[in-house]
Motif scaffolding. Structure first.
Motif, PDB file in Angstrom:
ATOM      1  N   TRP A  24       7.258   2.120  -4.054  1.00  0.00           N
ATOM      2  CA  TRP A  24       7.487   2.861  -5.293  1.00  0.00           C
ATOM      3  C   TRP A  24       8.855   2.560  -5.890  1.00  0.00           C
ATOM      4  CZ3 TRP A  24       3.434   4.347  -7.628  1.00  0.00           C
ATOM      5  CH2 TRP A  24       2.343   4.904  -6.953  1.00  0.00           C
ATOM      6  N   GLY A  25       8.879   2.516  -7.204  1.00  0.00           N
ATOM      7  CA  GLY A  25      10.119   2.361  -7.958  1.00  0.00           C
ATOM      8  C   GLY A  25       9.857   2.952  -9.322  1.00  0.00           C
ATOM      9  N   ASN A  26      10.447   2.372 -10.346  1.00  0.00           N
ATOM     10  CA  ASN A  26      10.182   2.763 -11.720  1.00  0.00           C
ATOM     11  C   ASN A  26       8.672   2.713 -11.987  1.00  0.00           C
ATOM     12  OD1 ASN A  26       9.841   2.802 -14.508  1.00  0.00           O
ATOM     13  ND2 ASN A  26      11.728   1.630 -14.888  1.00  0.00           N
ATOM     14  N   LYS A  27       8.123   3.853 -12.478  1.00  0.00           N
ATOM     15  CA  LYS A  27       6.668   3.923 -12.626  1.00  0.00           C
ATOM     16  C   LYS A  27       6.188   3.560 -14.034  1.00  0.00           C
ATOM     17  CE  LYS A  27       5.836   7.034  -8.754  1.00  0.00           C
ATOM     18  NZ  LYS A  27       5.327   8.324  -8.288  1.00  0.00           N
ATOM     19  N   LYS A  28       7.091   3.033 -14.847  1.00  0.00           N
ATOM     20  CA  LYS A  28       6.661   2.590 -16.177  1.00  0.00           C
ATOM     21  C   LYS A  28       5.660   1.438 -16.043  1.00  0.00           C
ATOM     22  CE  LYS A  28       9.978   3.962 -19.685  1.00  0.00           C
ATOM     23  NZ  LYS A  28       9.183   5.163 -19.833  1.00  0.00           N
TER      24      LYS A  28
ATOM     25  N   PHE B 193      11.123  -8.404 -11.374  1.00  0.00           N
ATOM     26  CA  PHE B 193      10.873  -7.011 -11.787  1.00  0.00           C
ATOM     27  C   PHE B 193      11.538  -6.036 -10.814  1.00  0.00           C
ATOM     28  CE2 PHE B 193       7.151  -9.472 -13.275  1.00  0.00           C
ATOM     29  CZ  PHE B 193       7.310  -9.297 -14.639  1.00  0.00           C
ATOM     30  N   GLU B 194      12.778  -6.312 -10.491  1.00  0.00           N
ATOM     31  CA  GLU B 194      13.511  -5.496  -9.527  1.00  0.00           C
ATOM     32  C   GLU B 194      13.505  -4.036  -9.974  1.00  0.00           C
ATOM     33  OE1 GLU B 194      17.364  -7.165  -8.784  1.00  0.00           O
ATOM     34  OE2 GLU B 194      17.767  -5.637  -7.244  1.00  0.00           O
ATOM     35  N   GLY B 195      13.214  -3.151  -9.033  1.00  0.00           N
ATOM     36  CA  GLY B 195      13.290  -1.717  -9.336  1.00  0.00           C
ATOM     37  C   GLY B 195      11.983  -1.098  -9.789  1.00  0.00           C
ATOM     38  N   TYR B 196      10.977  -1.906 -10.076  1.00  0.00           N
ATOM     39  CA  TYR B 196       9.681  -1.367 -10.494  1.00  0.00           C
ATOM     40  C   TYR B 196       8.796  -1.065  -9.275  1.00  0.00           C
ATOM     41  CZ  TYR B 196      10.617  -2.375 -15.409  1.00  0.00           C
ATOM     42  OH  TYR B 196      11.137  -2.373 -16.670  1.00  0.00           O
ATOM     43  N   SER B 197       7.609  -0.550  -9.548  1.00  0.00           N
ATOM     44  CA  SER B 197       6.686  -0.209  -8.459  1.00  0.00           C
ATOM     45  C   SER B 197       5.748  -1.377  -8.148  1.00  0.00           C
ATOM     46  CB  SER B 197       5.835   1.009  -8.855  1.00  0.00           C
ATOM     47  OG  SER B 197       6.682   2.120  -9.022  1.00  0.00           O
TER      48      SER B 197
ATOM     49  N   LEU C 229      -0.523  -1.050 -15.659  1.00  0.00           N
ATOM     50  CA  LEU C 229      -0.822  -1.816 -14.454  1.00  0.00           C
ATOM     51  C   LEU C 229      -0.838  -3.309 -14.802  1.00  0.00           C
ATOM     52  CD1 LEU C 229      -1.571  -1.197 -11.450  1.00  0.00           C
ATOM     53  CD2 LEU C 229      -3.965  -1.526 -12.113  1.00  0.00           C
ATOM     54  N   VAL C 230      -0.003  -4.083 -14.091  1.00  0.00           N
ATOM     55  CA  VAL C 230       0.122  -5.511 -14.381  1.00  0.00           C
ATOM     56  C   VAL C 230      -0.166  -6.302 -13.105  1.00  0.00           C
ATOM     57  CG1 VAL C 230       1.705  -7.341 -15.123  1.00  0.00           C
ATOM     58  CG2 VAL C 230       1.846  -5.077 -16.163  1.00  0.00           C
TER      59      VAL C 230
ATOM     60  N   ARG D 231      -6.701   2.614  -7.163  1.00  0.00           N
ATOM     61  CA  ARG D 231      -6.849   3.732  -8.111  1.00  0.00           C
ATOM     62  C   ARG D 231      -5.656   4.688  -8.024  1.00  0.00           C
ATOM     63  NH1 ARG D 231     -11.475   3.765 -10.738  1.00  0.00           N
ATOM     64  NH2 ARG D 231     -13.214   2.657  -9.759  1.00  0.00           N
ATOM     65  N   GLU D 232      -5.244   4.979  -6.789  1.00  0.00           N
ATOM     66  CA  GLU D 232      -4.118   5.895  -6.601  1.00  0.00           C
ATOM     67  C   GLU D 232      -2.858   5.309  -7.249  1.00  0.00           C
ATOM     68  OE1 GLU D 232      -2.895   6.525  -2.488  1.00  0.00           O
ATOM     69  OE2 GLU D 232      -0.912   7.066  -3.306  1.00  0.00           O
ATOM     70  N   PHE D 233      -2.631   4.030  -6.995  1.00  0.00           N
ATOM     71  CA  PHE D 233      -1.452   3.357  -7.544  1.00  0.00           C
ATOM     72  C   PHE D 233      -1.520   3.341  -9.070  1.00  0.00           C
ATOM     73  CE2 PHE D 233       0.778  -0.702  -8.658  1.00  0.00           C
ATOM     74  CZ  PHE D 233       2.044  -0.355  -8.196  1.00  0.00           C
ATOM     75  N   ALA D 234      -2.691   2.965  -9.600  1.00  0.00           N
ATOM     76  CA  ALA D 234      -2.850   2.852 -11.053  1.00  0.00           C
ATOM     77  C   ALA D 234      -2.650   4.203 -11.738  1.00  0.00           C
ATOM     78  CB  ALA D 234      -4.227   2.284 -11.382  1.00  0.00           C
TER      79      ALA D 234
END
Lengths: 593, 199
Positions: free
Chosen positions: A227-231, A248-252, A277-278, A268-271
């Motif tokens: 987990w990181g930035n959830k944007k 993409f340092e710092g992202y999820s 979602l990329v 699904r949980e992550f999305a």
């Protein structure tokens, strides 16, 4: 202790640690070093098979007998072994069975960029993907447990960048192998003998297994959320994860260690917890299409290319398009010149040189094959018209001959190496003989599998683990199959090679075979002779440039012919004599030393 | 020492890959994370060889980036121009003066660039150019294979790393009977000398 290991060295170590007893492979970049490293362990029987299908069938036999087994190959090797993969998906295993597929995004040394994750879905078997050398070790133990727990072969997929990168691993030196005693074979034809009645009963078992594996994948440690930035949440695997993590340092991240079957609940949980979602994956939109099919909105291939391997620059490009801020691109000053290309060449002293010189001189059309001699397609030879896959040359030649295009005006020959002949050339030669073909086949016998770095083959006389063995005589094989016109010629005699090829192509009503024989320059029994030098008789006629030898250079201009004279680099010349044989002026001679 | 990216490039058969192993292991010996990545296959047959080494607290990507490399080590003169624009602004390129003619010049119309053209191409990117007569020095030591060790010495000159660390790694990688001459070659490169030290 800490060690720097390549992915392939790490896979070999992981295989040994997992208690594997038997491993079989056909060499192929980027997979070759796996078996070479395994072969050093005396408690594993490691073998070169003549081709990937035989390797996988042999590994299947070892696993049916209750031993942990490995089959290793490059991505296109799995095409050859795919029929075996599909029956194994139904029969399942006894001892654990892992199949290495070393893919080659970028096609650094392959004929294509196929994405073998598709085979996992197609054959309905799990696919494990490590992202560095430590994971190559750790995931191998998981792959064998998974194979035995779910009664399935497991594909272990690497890429060139994983197999050939070195990274730091923590290992116990020389111990830690978990012994798995050979269980023995328990007869059960409904499981191991795939007649239609049995295979129909196995199919539902396979479908059920995929569901269970997907459940397992939801909680497996090798599929992990960071987990990181959830944007933005990134779904990624293999080396693409390494690039994405840096860009993409710092992202999820959802980092998948198993790329088939997919952990639907986990995805699904992550999305559900990220705004966007990329998917970052090399080659095919494999995850992307599957995740879209789950009804989960995501993006991927509109930002990251489907062709070629990734790099930081490629992933950064995608990031900018996604609107993720990146450091300003460094303005690289333009270099004022582009250096000349440096294409690969046959090595100085290569036994194949005389054949390609002769093929060029005789202006023959050539159905080619896979090996060092594929270089024959390049200048100065330009002596290969088709190259497809291992063993294709003889089949292609038969088709050309069958429709009358192999004729007096445009004679064709097939060219194949010794290892490739054993791999897939023999059935194709049987086809030519059986179907009354009249092709001329040149077998370039250098005693070894050259391109991948001198691996033994059935014609070498020694095994991977150094044992003396029967050296299969290609001449006897060809005669035994029914070719009456077989010519054996020494590779290092250009005139003889040329004369023999002419003799063979003159035979128009039946097949003929020319075996051009001479050892690879890297073999210890290479007839090391002298170095050669150019004397005052050289007038710049340029004949010797046509042998395409890296040891021969253009020197000063001859005052009469206005052409550059030849020079020989004594550090590169090994004295094969071919340039001296083609020189019409006796201007190349041995150096007395 | 925090983070360093290296690119080692040359021609198949020159020993670029072994040299990159040594650079990566020096990083490891410094207590850093290290990765090394290279290209095998067709390039072994006299083609271009490219090998990346990265040092850092944590190294993710196995390949460095164009415009971000701290040191380019060119094992062949002309090859230096193929890779010089991988340097970051202010980066250093170390160039072996050895020339290996490409097949495109022997059998085609390509011409090996002149020393002036090469110099100009390198200067367009950086002023930090270090030329090394690797092969000449190696030959004067009696073993042409020592050229790579001279080049590694020249790289060591640029880095704030205890030379003993380099020598430790080197000694582990080299067959016993070649250790002494390798040490000599390393020091010539490190001290930027032109010829063997007279003792």
């Amino acid at each position: 202790m800490k060690k720097l290991l390549s992915g392939n060295e790490a896979i070999a170590l992981g295989t040994w640690l997992a208690g594997v007893r038997y491993a079989s492979a056909y060499p192929g970049t980027p997979s070759t070093e796996i078996l070479e490293n395994l072969a050093k362990h005396q408690d594993i029987r490691a073998e070169w098979a003549p081709n990937e299908k035989v390797a996988l069938d042999s590994a299947a036999g070892a696993c049916y007998a209750g031993a942990r087994a490995l089959a290793s190959m490059k991505h296109v090797g799995l095409n050859v072994a795919s029929e075996s993969l599909f029956y194994l998906a139904y029969t399942g295993v006894n001892g654990g069975l892992v199949i290495i597929s070393a893919d080659d995004p970028g096609a650094w040394s392959s004929q294509n960029e196929q994405d073998n994750r598709n085979y996992a879905r197609f054959a309905k078997v799990p696919c494990i993907e490590p992202a560095d050398s430590q994971e190559c070790i750790d995931y191998m133990a998981i792959a064998y447990d998974l194979s035995e727990q779910f009664d399935t072969p497991v594909i272990f997929r690497t890429t060139t960048r994983i197999s050939h990168s070195k990274s730091v691993v923590n290992v116990e030196d020389g111990n830690g192998r978990v012994e798995h005693p050979i269980k023995g074979f328990t007869p059960d034809p409904t499981k191991y003998a795939m007649i239609p009645a049995h295979s129909r009963r196995r199919h539902p078992v396979v479908e059920e297994r995929t569901k269970k594996l997907s459940e397992w994948a939801n909680t497996a440690s090798i599929n992990r959320i960071e987990w990181g930035n959830k944007k933005i949440g990134f779904v990624t695997a293999s080396v693409a994860y390494q690039y994405a993590r840096e860009v993409f340092e710092g992202y999820s991240f959802l980092k998948l260690g198993m790329s088939w079957p997919l952990p639907e609940k986990l995805i699904r949980e992550f999305a559900s917890q990220v705004e966007k979602l990329v998917i970052v994956e090399e080659l095919d939109p494999f995850f992307e299409n599957e995740i879209k099919a789950m009804g989960i909105p995501c993006v991927g291939k509109e930002y990251f290319p489907m062709v070629n391997e990734f790099s930081l620059a490629v992933v950064r490009d995608g990031a900018r398009k996604l609107g993720v801020p990146q450091p300003e691109p460094v303005v690289v000053p333009a270099v004022t010149m582009t250096p000349p290309a440096r294409p690969p060449a046959l090595c100085p002293g290569c036994p194949h040189r005389s054949t390609f010189y002769a093929l060029r001189k005789l202006r023959l059309r050539v159905a080619g094959d896979i090996g060092c001699y594929s270089i024959g397609v390049l200048p100065p030879f330009n002596a290969m018209d088709t190259i497809g896959c291992m063993g294709a040359s003889l089949g292609v030649a038969q088709g050309i001959d069958a429709v009358g295009v192999n004729n007096e005006k445009t004679p064709w020959v097939a060219v194949i190496g010794d290892s490739t002949f054993f791999h897939a050339g023999m059935p194709a030669l049987a086809n030519i003989i059986y179907n009354k073909g009249a092709s001329t086949v040149l077998i370039l016998d250098n005693d070894i599998t050259g391109m991948t770095g001198q691996q033994e083959n059935p014609g070498t006389g020694t095994t991977l683990q150094g044992l003396q063995t029967k050296k299969i005589d290609i001449e006897a094989v060809v005669r035994g199959m029914g070719v009456d016109d077989v010519f054996v010629v020494p590779s290092f005699d250009e005139h003889a090679v040329e004369k023999t090829i002419k003799q063979a192509i003159a035979i128009k009503d039946r097949p003929s075979v020319v075996i051009s024989r001479g050892p690879c320059v890297f073999l210890p029994d290479y007839p090391q002779k002298f170095t050669y030098d150019v004397n005052e008789k050289c007038n710049g006629c340029s004949m010797c440039f046509r042998v395409g030898c890296p040891a021969i250079f253009k020197g000063e201009i001859d005052t009469t012919t206005k052409q550059p004279k030849a020079l020989i680099d004594p550090l590169l010349c090994v004295g094969c004599d071919i340039c001296a044989q083609v020189c019409p002026h006796n201007a190349i001679s041995k150096v007395n030393n | 020492m925090t983070k360093k990216d290296f690119l080692l490039a040359g021609v198949g058969g020159q020993g670029v890959l072994t040299a990159s192993d040594i650079v990566a292991e020096v990083g490891m010996a410094l207590g850093l994370d290290a990765k090394k990545s290279e290209v095998h296959g067709f390039s072994q047959r006299g083609g271009v060889v490219e090998s990346h080494v990265r040092w850092g607290q944590h190294v993710g990507a196995p390949l460095g980036e164009r415009g971000h490399i701290d040191y380019v080590l060119a094992f062949e003169l002309m090859e230096s121009t193929r890779w010089v624009d991988y340097l970051k602004p202010g980066g250093t390129i170390i160039v072996n003066r050895q020339k290996i003619l490409p097949m495109s010049a022997t059998v085609g119309n390509a011409v090996y660039p002149s020393d002036e053209e090469i110099e100009k191409a390198l200067h367009a990117v950086t002023d930090k150019i270090v030329y090394v007569d690797g092969l000449e020095i190696a030959k004067s030591l009696g073993n042409k294979n020592l050229a790579n060790t001279v080049l590694l010495g020249a790289l060591a000159h640029e880095l704030d790393v205890d030379p003993e660390i380099w020598l430790d790694v080197l000694v582990r990688r080299v067959p016993k009977k070649y250790i002494e001459e390798n040490k000599k070659a390393f020091w010539i490169g490190k001290l930027r000398e032109k010829a063997p030290v007279n003792s």
